[in-house]
Design an enzyme around this catalytic site. Structure first.
Site, PDB file in Angstrom:
ATOM      1  N   LYS A 164      13.122 -10.229 -26.886  1.00  0.00           N
ATOM      2  CA  LYS A 164      11.842  -9.787 -26.328  1.00  0.00           C
ATOM      3  C   LYS A 164      10.712 -10.538 -27.044  1.00  0.00           C
ATOM      4  O   LYS A 164      10.570 -10.416 -28.264  1.00  0.00           O
ATOM      5  CB  LYS A 164      11.699  -8.264 -26.535  1.00  0.00           C
ATOM      6  N   VAL A 223      19.134  11.324 -26.495  1.00  0.00           N
ATOM      7  CA  VAL A 223      18.246  10.802 -25.450  1.00  0.00           C
ATOM      8  C   VAL A 223      18.688   9.388 -25.088  1.00  0.00           C
ATOM      9  O   VAL A 223      18.901   9.046 -23.936  1.00  0.00           O
ATOM     10  CB  VAL A 223      16.770  10.827 -25.913  1.00  0.00           C
ATOM     11  N   ILE A 254      11.043   3.807 -31.883  1.00  0.00           N
ATOM     12  CA  ILE A 254      12.078   3.443 -32.859  1.00  0.00           C
ATOM     13  C   ILE A 254      11.412   2.862 -34.107  1.00  0.00           C
ATOM     14  O   ILE A 254      11.844   3.101 -35.230  1.00  0.00           O
ATOM     15  CB  ILE A 254      13.115   2.514 -32.208  1.00  0.00           C
ATOM     16  N   SER A 271      26.096  16.855 -32.750  1.00  0.00           N
ATOM     17  CA  SER A 271      26.907  17.569 -31.781  1.00  0.00           C
ATOM     18  C   SER A 271      27.090  16.712 -30.536  1.00  0.00           C
ATOM     19  O   SER A 271      26.119  16.411 -29.840  1.00  0.00           O
ATOM     20  CB  SER A 271      26.204  18.885 -31.425  1.00  0.00           C
ATOM     21  N   VAL A 295      17.532   6.515 -24.629  1.00  0.00           N
ATOM     22  CA  VAL A 295      16.911   5.625 -23.649  1.00  0.00           C
ATOM     23  C   VAL A 295      16.317   4.392 -24.304  1.00  0.00           C
ATOM     24  O   VAL A 295      16.300   3.326 -23.708  1.00  0.00           O
ATOM     25  CB  VAL A 295      15.793   6.349 -22.854  1.00  0.00           C
ATOM     26  N   THR A 334       7.116   1.876 -29.361  1.00  0.00           N
ATOM     27  CA  THR A 334       6.794   2.214 -30.738  1.00  0.00           C
ATOM     28  C   THR A 334       7.697   3.277 -31.375  1.00  0.00           C
ATOM     29  O   THR A 334       7.664   3.458 -32.592  1.00  0.00           O
ATOM     30  CB  THR A 334       5.328   2.706 -30.813  1.00  0.00           C
TER      31      THR A 334
HETATM   32  C1  FAD Z   1      11.748   7.900 -21.353  1.00  0.00           C
HETATM   33  C2  FAD Z   1      11.886   7.371 -22.749  1.00  0.00           C
HETATM   34  C3  FAD Z   1      11.898   5.989 -22.954  1.00  0.00           C
HETATM   35  C4  FAD Z   1      11.986   5.483 -24.253  1.00  0.00           C
HETATM   36  N1  FAD Z   1      11.934   4.125 -24.466  1.00  0.00           N
HETATM   37  C5  FAD Z   1      11.861   3.655 -25.726  1.00  0.00           C
HETATM   38  C6  FAD Z   1      11.711   2.269 -25.999  1.00  0.00           C
HETATM   39  O1  FAD Z   1      11.712   1.435 -25.094  1.00  0.00           O
HETATM   40  N2  FAD Z   1      11.586   1.879 -27.287  1.00  0.00           N
HETATM   41  C7  FAD Z   1      11.602   2.766 -28.325  1.00  0.00           C
HETATM   42  O2  FAD Z   1      11.440   2.368 -29.473  1.00  0.00           O
HETATM   43  N3  FAD Z   1      11.811   4.082 -28.093  1.00  0.00           N
HETATM   44  C8  FAD Z   1      11.922   4.535 -26.841  1.00  0.00           C
HETATM   45  N4  FAD Z   1      12.109   5.872 -26.619  1.00  0.00           N
HETATM   46  C9  FAD Z   1      12.290   6.765 -27.746  1.00  0.00           C
HETATM   47  C10 FAD Z   1      13.694   6.680 -28.248  1.00  0.00           C
HETATM   48  O3  FAD Z   1      14.612   6.995 -27.220  1.00  0.00           O
HETATM   49  C11 FAD Z   1      13.860   7.668 -29.396  1.00  0.00           C
HETATM   50  O4  FAD Z   1      12.782   7.545 -30.258  1.00  0.00           O
HETATM   51  C12 FAD Z   1      15.057   7.345 -30.180  1.00  0.00           C
HETATM   52  O5  FAD Z   1      16.173   7.266 -29.350  1.00  0.00           O
HETATM   53  C13 FAD Z   1      15.275   8.394 -31.244  1.00  0.00           C
HETATM   54  O6  FAD Z   1      15.709   9.561 -30.666  1.00  0.00           O
HETATM   55  P1  FAD Z   1      16.204  10.695 -31.666  1.00  0.00           P
HETATM   56  O7  FAD Z   1      17.380  10.170 -32.422  1.00  0.00           O
HETATM   57  O8  FAD Z   1      15.045  11.179 -32.420  1.00  0.00           O
HETATM   58  O9  FAD Z   1      16.634  11.895 -30.704  1.00  0.00           O
HETATM   59  P2  FAD Z   1      17.915  12.130 -29.782  1.00  0.00           P
HETATM   60  O10 FAD Z   1      18.405  10.871 -29.185  1.00  0.00           O
HETATM   61  O11 FAD Z   1      17.537  13.238 -28.874  1.00  0.00           O
HETATM   62  O12 FAD Z   1      19.023  12.646 -30.777  1.00  0.00           O
HETATM   63  C14 FAD Z   1      19.044  13.979 -31.238  1.00  0.00           C
HETATM   64  C15 FAD Z   1      20.331  14.252 -31.982  1.00  0.00           C
HETATM   65  O13 FAD Z   1      20.287  15.566 -32.513  1.00  0.00           O
HETATM   66  C16 FAD Z   1      21.492  16.218 -32.216  1.00  0.00           C
HETATM   67  N5  FAD Z   1      21.269  17.659 -32.147  1.00  0.00           N
HETATM   68  C17 FAD Z   1      20.300  18.323 -31.471  1.00  0.00           C
HETATM   69  N6  FAD Z   1      20.443  19.654 -31.635  1.00  0.00           N
HETATM   70  C18 FAD Z   1      21.522  19.821 -32.444  1.00  0.00           C
HETATM   71  C19 FAD Z   1      22.201  20.959 -32.955  1.00  0.00           C
HETATM   72  N7  FAD Z   1      21.799  22.200 -32.674  1.00  0.00           N
HETATM   73  N8  FAD Z   1      23.272  20.749 -33.737  1.00  0.00           N
HETATM   74  C20 FAD Z   1      23.708  19.513 -34.028  1.00  0.00           C
HETATM   75  N9  FAD Z   1      23.103  18.394 -33.566  1.00  0.00           N
HETATM   76  C21 FAD Z   1      22.043  18.567 -32.772  1.00  0.00           C
HETATM   77  C22 FAD Z   1      21.946  15.622 -30.894  1.00  0.00           C
HETATM   78  O14 FAD Z   1      23.319  15.791 -30.683  1.00  0.00           O
HETATM   79  C23 FAD Z   1      21.588  14.159 -31.132  1.00  0.00           C
HETATM   80  O15 FAD Z   1      22.613  13.533 -31.858  1.00  0.00           O
HETATM   81  C24 FAD Z   1      12.086   6.382 -25.334  1.00  0.00           C
HETATM   82  C25 FAD Z   1      12.148   7.767 -25.105  1.00  0.00           C
HETATM   83  C26 FAD Z   1      12.034   8.253 -23.829  1.00  0.00           C
HETATM   84  C27 FAD Z   1      12.070   9.739 -23.613  1.00  0.00           C
END
Ligand code: FAD
Length: 504
Positions: A79, A46, A349, A40, A48, A347
């Protein structure tokens, strides 16, 4: 049996985790399995994550992604490690460099010989003088090919990347869609579960749409839409060891050439990162809301920026820990949906990557044999716990008591598994990695020494080699490391090649 094979996979979430899953599953399973990803745009990601560890190169290689194209597409830089500033005490710095420091002699690890020579006064204090990675990082150098044709083959350094996670997700999306992954835009509003087993049959979307599947990958971020909201799996909270629960993040402009390493400064109630990309620098202040408030925390971030801020700072909050089971029924959670530990050692990713590798190794059929699920969860739990211990080490092994936060970290009780590891190193200097340990002996040794844990004794087997021979060997090794680093081009020159720059 073919009719029992999983042929429909639904991924919920299109952040880094969702598109990594889509790309890897499409590559591994081929066109016979229908993979659909629901995300969505209104909810967003996130996005980041900016720093990685060297294993990401294996992931990209598995997909067949060209490394220069990856750097170009993600505005990436190199890195070589992480520099920790002020962690042991104010004014102190050390590096957790990727790759080896020195090399073992026979079966005895390098650090024992160095400890002996240092006690004799024939080796310097700087353990990292034997790490080509650390020396290249400090000098701002990077290159892929051995600098001397006469030197044995192989790459001179061990590297990972800094990159824009949102751009990486976009890059992987193009890859996955070109291999048949179908993207569905829409908000998931509910699930259809089997009345008796609780297995998911479909996710339901706004507008009365339904996406059916055999296996569901929950990449929906912190809230864990399927694994938690639907299946109520539960969460193990690790804040008593790692109380950081918030981060302010802000990009900044940087006119200086990007350094090939991450920097992590200890702050009064947390720490601050600085990650150089090609087009901007990522900055963040990770802090514990139990020890400081968010207004003070954002001031710390902004007061310590080295360049002009390019956006308003963004606050992210989280609970450190992990889902009690990442695989529950026919749902496998990856990324933030599976758990989160602060980004101190980059860690998160990687945990997506290792979770996918584990899923492929334990890939089920429609019968979902519970032994596969149990093994997946056992390995995942071990991997998370090993990383947790490694992170806790950075806080526990410190001389700092200058703020209430650091005094509390130094005094805290730590997991028994970490206490055992620290004792094994502090006494006889031994360190071993365990089954699911992401960080191997070399990483543990660097952070233990860097955080001021110096073994009382070295391995008795160092006595097998005469002292003067050891001294000569140590000299040779440090010269090779220094020569290797000095002969490399600058990191800026490496990035300036046309292959790694975005056109225009
Ligand atoms: C402060 C911070 C710093 C970070 N730094 C690092 C780093 O340096 N190195 C590293 O490896 N990792 C880092 N991370 C972690 C990294 O950002 C995440 O592990 C990585 O981006 C994976 O995120 P994700 O895809 O799980 O979640 P998200 O990026 O949150 O994606 C979630 C997805 O689910 C979808 N979604 C949610 N609810 C619904 C719904 N109801 N219907 C449809 N879709 C939905 C959203 O639209 C989105 O597409 C960091 C995280 C934080 C918080």
């Amino acid at each position: 049996m073919a009719e029992n094979r999983i042929d429909r996979i639904v991924i919920v979430g299109g952040g880094t985790a969702g598109w990594m899953s889509a790309a890897m599953l499409a590559r591994a399973l081929g066109p016979g399995v229908a993979i659909r990803l629901v995300e969505s745009e209104a909810i967003g990601t996130v996005g980041v994550g900016e720093a990685s560890i060297p294993q990401l190169r294996n992931f990209n290689a598995f997909l067949g992604l060209d490394e220069d194209a990856f750097l170009r597409a993600t505005e990436g830089t190199i890195k070589l490690g992480i520099e920790f500033v002020d962690w042991l005490r104010p004014g102190h710095r050390y590096m957790h460099a990727f790759g080896p420091v020195g090399r073992p002699l026979g079966v005895t690890p390098f650090h024992h010989y160095w400890l002996d020579a240092r006690r004799r006064g024939t080796a310097g204090e700087d353990f990292w003088a034997w790490s080509a990675n650390a020396l290249a990082a400090r000098a701002g150098r990077f290159g892929r090919t051995p600098p001397h044709p006469a030197q044995p083959g192989g790459e001179p350094l061990t590297w990972a990347f800094h990159f824009d996670a949102a751009l990486y997700a976009r890059h992987l999306r193009a890859y996955a869609e070109s291999r048949g992954v179908e993207r569905i835009e829409g908000r998931v509003t509910g699930v259809d579960q089997h009345g008796e087993t609780g297995f998911l049959r479909a996710v339901t979307l706004e507008g009365d749409r339904r996406v059916e599947g055999d296996l569901f990958i929950d990449c929906s971020g912190f809230r864990g839409l399927l694994i938690e909201e639907a299946l109520k799996t539960g969460y193990e909270d690790w804040r008593k060891w790692l109380p950081m629960d918030s981060a302010w993040a802000v990009p900044s402009r940087d006119d200086a050439p990007p350094v090939p390493y991450t920097r992590a400064w200890a702050r009064d109630a947390g720490w601050q990162w600085r990650i150089p990309l090609q087009h901007r620098t990522g900055n963040g202040h990770v802090f514990s809301s139990a020890w400081t408030d968010k207004d003070a925390a954002v001031r710390v971030l902004m007061d310590n920026l080295e360049g002009e801020a390019l956006a308003e700072p963004r606050l992210l909050t989280f609970t450190t820990g992990r889902r009690k089971a990442s695989w529950n029924r026919n749902v496998v959670a990856l990324g933030l949906a599976a758990g989160f530990m602060e980004p101190l050692e980059s860690t998160s990713i990687h945990l997506v990557q290792s979770g996918l590798a584990r899923l492929l190794a334990l890939f089920p059929d429609k019968g979902f044999d519970p032994v596969l699920t149990a093994e997946f969860n056992r390995q995942t739990a071990d991997e998370y716990a090993c990383i947790r211990d490694f992170l806790v080490l950075h806080y526990k092994a410190t001389e700092r008591e200058d703020t209430p936060f650091w005094a509390d970290r130094r005094a805290m009780e730590i997991p028994q598994t970490l206490a055992e590891r620290m004792a094994l190193f502090a006494g006889p200097g031994r360190v071993f990695s365990r089954d699911e340990d992401l960080f191997k002996e070399g990483s543990w040794v660097q952070v233990l020494l860097g955080q001021g844990v110096t073994p009382a004794a070295s391995h008795p087997m160092t006595a097998v080699v005469a002292d003067d021979q050891v001294d000569g060997w140590l000299d040779d090794l440090s010269r090779i490391a220094a020569r290797t680093a000095a002969a490399l081009p600058s990191h800026a020159a490496f990035l300036d090649r046309a292959e790694t720059r975005l056109a225009g």
